[in-house]
Motif scaffolding. Structure first.
Motif, PDB file in Angstrom:
ATOM      1  N   SER B 148       0.844  -1.200   0.000  1.00 56.64           N
ATOM      2  CA  SER B 148       0.000   0.000   0.000  1.00 56.64           C
ATOM      3  C   SER B 148       0.879   1.250   0.000  1.00 56.64           C
ATOM      4  N   ASP B 150      -0.081   4.256   0.396  1.00 59.97           N
ATOM      5  CA  ASP B 150      -0.482   5.149   1.485  1.00 59.97           C
ATOM      6  C   ASP B 150       0.167   4.738   2.804  1.00 59.97           C
ATOM      7  N   LEU B 151       0.153   3.417   3.043  1.00 50.37           N
ATOM      8  CA  LEU B 151       0.755   2.901   4.274  1.00 50.37           C
ATOM      9  C   LEU B 151       2.252   3.218   4.299  1.00 50.37           C
ATOM     10  N   LYS B 153       3.768   5.715   2.656  1.00 49.16           N
ATOM     11  CA  LYS B 153       3.964   7.157   2.849  1.00 49.16           C
ATOM     12  C   LYS B 153       3.741   7.528   4.307  1.00 49.16           C
ATOM     13  N   ALA B 154       2.688   6.943   4.901  1.00 49.07           N
ATOM     14  CA  ALA B 154       2.392   7.245   6.304  1.00 49.07           C
ATOM     15  C   ALA B 154       3.514   6.756   7.218  1.00 49.07           C
ATOM     16  N   SER B 155       4.289   5.751   6.750  1.00 46.07           N
ATOM     17  CA  SER B 155       5.406   5.259   7.566  1.00 46.07           C
ATOM     18  C   SER B 155       6.689   6.037   7.273  1.00 46.07           C
TER      19      SER B 155
END
Lengths: 240, 253
Positions: B148, B150-151, B153-155
């Protein structure tokens, strides 16, 4: 220390309990305005729900808060805040033969993974299962556990109940309640599910490009506001 | 040392590393990206054959051009990757055949691993080893991006930087791979070992290691069969790889 950092510290010193401040947030994607002039605050330990119809900008809001999307306006997180994120969909997970253990090793150590999974109520043997072989409910709980790695102060959930049966929903409800109680976690939740709003939310924001209502759910989520938000009559049973 | 040993060494290195990178491409549904890139190398191979310089050197600028074109078309048109693949793929073949000498066509299309000297072997082996190390260092990040974006980027993972690195590595490996199996078959070096491995694996460890092993095994057996039969090595390597895939289908977990 930078001037901006000083200002932010000063701002949060005034109100230590605030973990996130959003002011006049506007998000445009492909020249289309998705969110307009949204302002709100989130306090530590609060469960804030963002409610709204499909295409209202709920997921976009979460992604903007995470810094994934460009925006105008102000987003101010408390200094050194740690954010955990549970996305709505993880589309390619079935394409990759990866075990639960390996999924956690992408972010943390085996020991921490075991500790978190144990707290969430998984047995150790789940670690050897293939991520793509888990049921939707199990997978969602694994994502929650993954988001809890490194002890975040705030969790951002994007529709955690999508595609989950009633029993799975109950498990995730109780998990969220447990997290709120045990860790004083702040939770920002995007959902369509009114049950969750009433069961665990302290505060609700009704979003449909603009903020259409805000405040404690019991006062603000009424048949009238729902009709305004969704554009048609919604069958609604008051929770007492 | 004769050309056969050089071919074996190069085959093992390229086969193994393509198998490794292929595991990332397959999980992104990008396994066929190497296809149009391989075809786009044909004009470069044609130039190298006409002017007598190294095939991989001729191929590399065209691969980079191909990556840029696919990226540009995708950003500007939002057309699905398969459509763009078809456009780029056909254009590469068409342009190559406008000026590719007919007698050299076979080398360009299905490769000729025997056209390699000791310097070529050393440089290729070192490049493959470096690419292997770079993939290994970034593998976790790339897997998370595959799961993912998004996952990731969020990390805090820089997705753009990793995607660029990933495409650049594909570019170098395609340029090296065309020497071995030619422009037509390059995609198979990446896709087939990873596909076979996925059929056998239940975790990432098995998936990556088996894919590397199948890549090496196909090259090794393909080149050995070439030694005894004198059939072209490139198609033999891919045929062995396909046979492994068929076996994996039978024994799929």
């Amino acid at each position: 220390m930078g001037k901006l950092k000083k200002q932010v510290l000063k701002m949060f010193a005034k109100d230590k309990k605030i973990i996130l401040k959003v002011k006049n947030l506007t998000v445009k994607l492909d020249k289309e305005e998705i969110i307009k002039n949204l302002s709100f605050e989130v306090k530590e330990g609060q469960v804030l729900t963002i409610l709204g119809p499909n295409g209202a900008g709920k997921t976009v809001l979460l992604k903007t808060l995470l810094g994934i999307l460009p925006y105008n306006g102000k987003i101010e997180w408390k200094i050194n805040v740690k954010i955990g994120y549970v996305p709505q969909r993880v589309p390619f997970v079935k394409q990759i033969p990866i075990s639960v253990r390996e999924f956690f090793l992408l972010k943390t150590t085996k020991e921490e993974a075991e500790k978190i999974l144990d707290k969430i109520g998984f047995e150790k043997r789940i670690l050897e299962k293939r991520l793509g072989d888990l049921s939707s409910g199990q997978f969602q709980r694994i994502l929650v556990a993954w988001a809890l790695v490194k002890n975040p102060n705030i969790l951002l959930f994007d529709e955690p109940m999508t595609g989950i049966d009633v029993k799975g929903k109950e498990t995730i409800y109780s998990l969220l309640l447990k997290l709120k109680k045990e860790r004083n976690l702040t939770i920002l939740l995007v959902t369509h599910d009114l049950n969750i709003v009433f069961k665990i939310s302290d505060y609700v924001i009704c979003l449909n490009k603009y903020c259409m209502c805000r405040g404690p759910p019991i006062k603000n989520v009424t048949p009238k506001t729902l009709q305004k938000l969704y554009g048609s009559k919604i069958k609604f049973y008051a929770h007492k | 040392m004769d050309g056969f040993i050089f071919s074996l060494i190069i085959g093992i290195f390229i086969g193994g590393v393509c198998g490794y990178l292929g595991t990332l491409m397959l999980s992104r549904k990008m396994a066929l990206t190497a296809g149009p890139l391989g075809h786009l190398t044909l004009p470069g191979i044609a130039l190298s054959l006409i002017y007598g310089f190294d095939v991989s050197l001729g191929a590399f600028p065209f691969v980079i051009l191909g990556i840029f074109l696919i990226w540009l078309f995708e950003t500007r048109t939002k057309l699905p990757m398969e459509t763009l693949t078809a456009v780029v793929f056909a254009s590469g073949v068409a342009i190559a055949f406008l000026f590719l000498p007919v007698e050299q066509a076979e080398t360009a299309l299905i490769g000729n691993i025997t056209r390699v000297d000791i310097y070529g072997t050393i440089i290729t082996s070192i490049l493959c080893f470096l690419i292997f190390l770079i993939i290994r260092k970034n593998y976790h990040k790339m897997v998370l991006i595959n799961i993912s974006e998004d996952l990731a980027k969020a990390s805090g993972i820089n997705v753009r930087k990793n995607n660029l690195l990933y495409l650049f590595l594909i570019g170098i490996l395609v340029s090296l791979g065309v020497r071995m199996v030619g422009g037509l078959l390059t995609a198979a070096l990446f896709a087939i070992p990873a596909a076979s491995s996925r059929n056998f694996s239940k975790n990432l460890f098995q998936y990556t290691n088996l894919s590397i092993f199948f890549g090496i095994l196909s090259s090794l057996l393909g080149i050995l069969i070439y030694k005894f039969t004198n059939l072209p090595a490139g198609p033999l390597i891919i045929s062995v790889s396909s046979l492994i895939f068929l076996i994996s289908v039978i024994f799929k977990r």
